[in-house]
Design an enzyme around this catalytic site. Structure first.
Site, mmCIF file in Angstrom:
data_model
loop_
_atom_site.group_PDB
_atom_site.id
_atom_site.type_symbol
_atom_site.label_atom_id
_atom_site.label_comp_id
_atom_site.label_asym_id
_atom_site.label_seq_id
_atom_site.Cartn_x
_atom_site.Cartn_y
_atom_site.Cartn_z
ATOM 1 C CE1 TYR A 33 0.294 1.883 4.310
ATOM 2 C CE2 TYR A 33 1.104 -0.365 4.412
ATOM 3 C CZ TYR A 33 1.016 0.897 4.959
ATOM 4 O OH TYR A 33 1.638 1.180 6.152
ATOM 5 N NE ARG A 52 6.967 4.264 0.297
ATOM 6 C CZ ARG A 52 6.703 4.979 1.382
ATOM 7 N NH1 ARG A 52 7.645 5.189 2.285
ATOM 8 N NH2 ARG A 52 5.500 5.514 1.566
ATOM 9 N NE ARG A 100 -6.080 -18.847 4.134
ATOM 10 C CZ ARG A 100 -5.081 -19.529 4.677
ATOM 11 N NH1 ARG A 100 -4.880 -20.801 4.308
ATOM 12 N NH2 ARG A 100 -4.294 -18.969 5.578
ATOM 13 C CE LYS A 149 3.262 3.053 3.070
ATOM 14 N NZ LYS A 149 3.771 3.307 4.448
ATOM 15 C CD GLU A 182 10.350 1.322 10.008
ATOM 16 O OE1 GLU A 182 10.422 2.266 9.206
ATOM 17 O OE2 GLU A 182 10.055 0.157 9.657
#
Length: 286
Positions: A33, A52, A100, A149, A182
């Protein structure tokens, strides 16, 4: 209030926006995301965010859902249809839907793309920056590729909740060596007693923050000395200043870490200087 959401080629009313029950992002966190600041109806640092996004997709071998130009068009349509002047645009790309299975689906599986925009009251961040925030340190228990991310945010969710229960707004992850990596949803910075700006070097343990990169540009234009290196929790406690950076917080001063007051307990001059110059240096696309 969000009115319209883009989902896989269609602009849908918020209440009707849905993905497949077996989407891999929903079931396996097999998705990435991005969050981009909206300011005066335009996008802040969109080029870096899209770069990114492309890197994260490449690292996970998820095909891009569309070109950068097409994605910019979708984001701008969503912003206009939701009448957002100031806020954020959120986009999420998953590997798509299918039965799945831990095994990756066929490469021809179309990715899922969701884009939404949400308004924020202009000035809320600036008001918070006048007093600064508190941070709670927590052990870093995340996976080894924090530079991607992904939507695997459960450790961050739990860390944020622990911080909230301790009266803090953000959590800082600390590794087994005692070094700050972070924040749960931000990059971490300190200012040393001699005025040097320090943030951790880019590696697999932190997200390459877009706001982090632009703040470094600001610091360079201001002639501020920067060091990209690890710093310990103890060094942070002894810092002259501390702050976090993210698309929503921009530069947010940290005035307390755990039970220790940072500096004189007020937002520092360097944090304020970087924050005040940020939007003058950042890319803006109307």
């Amino acid at each position: 209030m969000t009115r319209i959401v883009y989902v896989n080629g269609a602009y849908r009313p918020y209440a009707q926006a849905a993905i497949h029950v077996e989407d891999r992002g929903f079931q396996l966190a097999d998705a990435i995301y991005e969050v981009i600041e909206i300011r005066d109806g335009g996008l802040v640092d969109a080029t870096r965010h899209l770069a990114r996004l492309a890197r994260s997709l490449t690292e996970l071998a998820i095909p891009p859902p569309m070109s950068d130009g097409a994605l910019l068009h979708v984001m701008n349509v969503v912003i206009r249809r939701n009448r957002v002047r100031d806020g954020i645009v959120y986009m999420q790309v998953s590997r798509g839907a299918g039965p799945r299975d831990f095994a990756l689906p066929p490469a021809t599986t179309p990715p899922t793309l969701v884009v939404l925009a949400r308004a924020h009251r202009r000035g809320w961040s600036a008001e918070l920056a006048e007093t600064g925030i508190a941070v709670k340190t927590v052990p870093d228990n995340r996976w080894g590729r924090c530079d991607i991310k992904t939507v695997m945010l459960l450790p961050a969710v739990l860390a944020k909740d622990e911080a909230r229960r301790a009266g803090a707004r953000e959590a800082w992850f600390v590794d087994s060596a005692g070094n700050v990596t972070e924040g749960a949803s931000s990059n971490a910075w300190i200012v040393t007693p001699d005025g040097t700006l320090v943030t951790r070097q880019l590696d697999h343990h932190i997200l390459p923050g877009v706001t982090r990169a632009t703040v470094m540009d600001v610091a360079k234009t201001e002639g501020i000395k920067i060091e990209q290196r690890t710093f310990s929790r103890d060094e942070a406690l002894a810092a002259r200043e501390a702050f976090i950076t993210s698309a929503t917080n921009i530069v947010m001063p940290v005035v307390k870490i755990d039970k220790t007051t940072i500096g004189d307990g007020r937002p520092g001059k360097l944090s304020h200087r970087l924050r005040s110059r940020f939007h003058q240096v950042a890319e803006f696309s109307a």
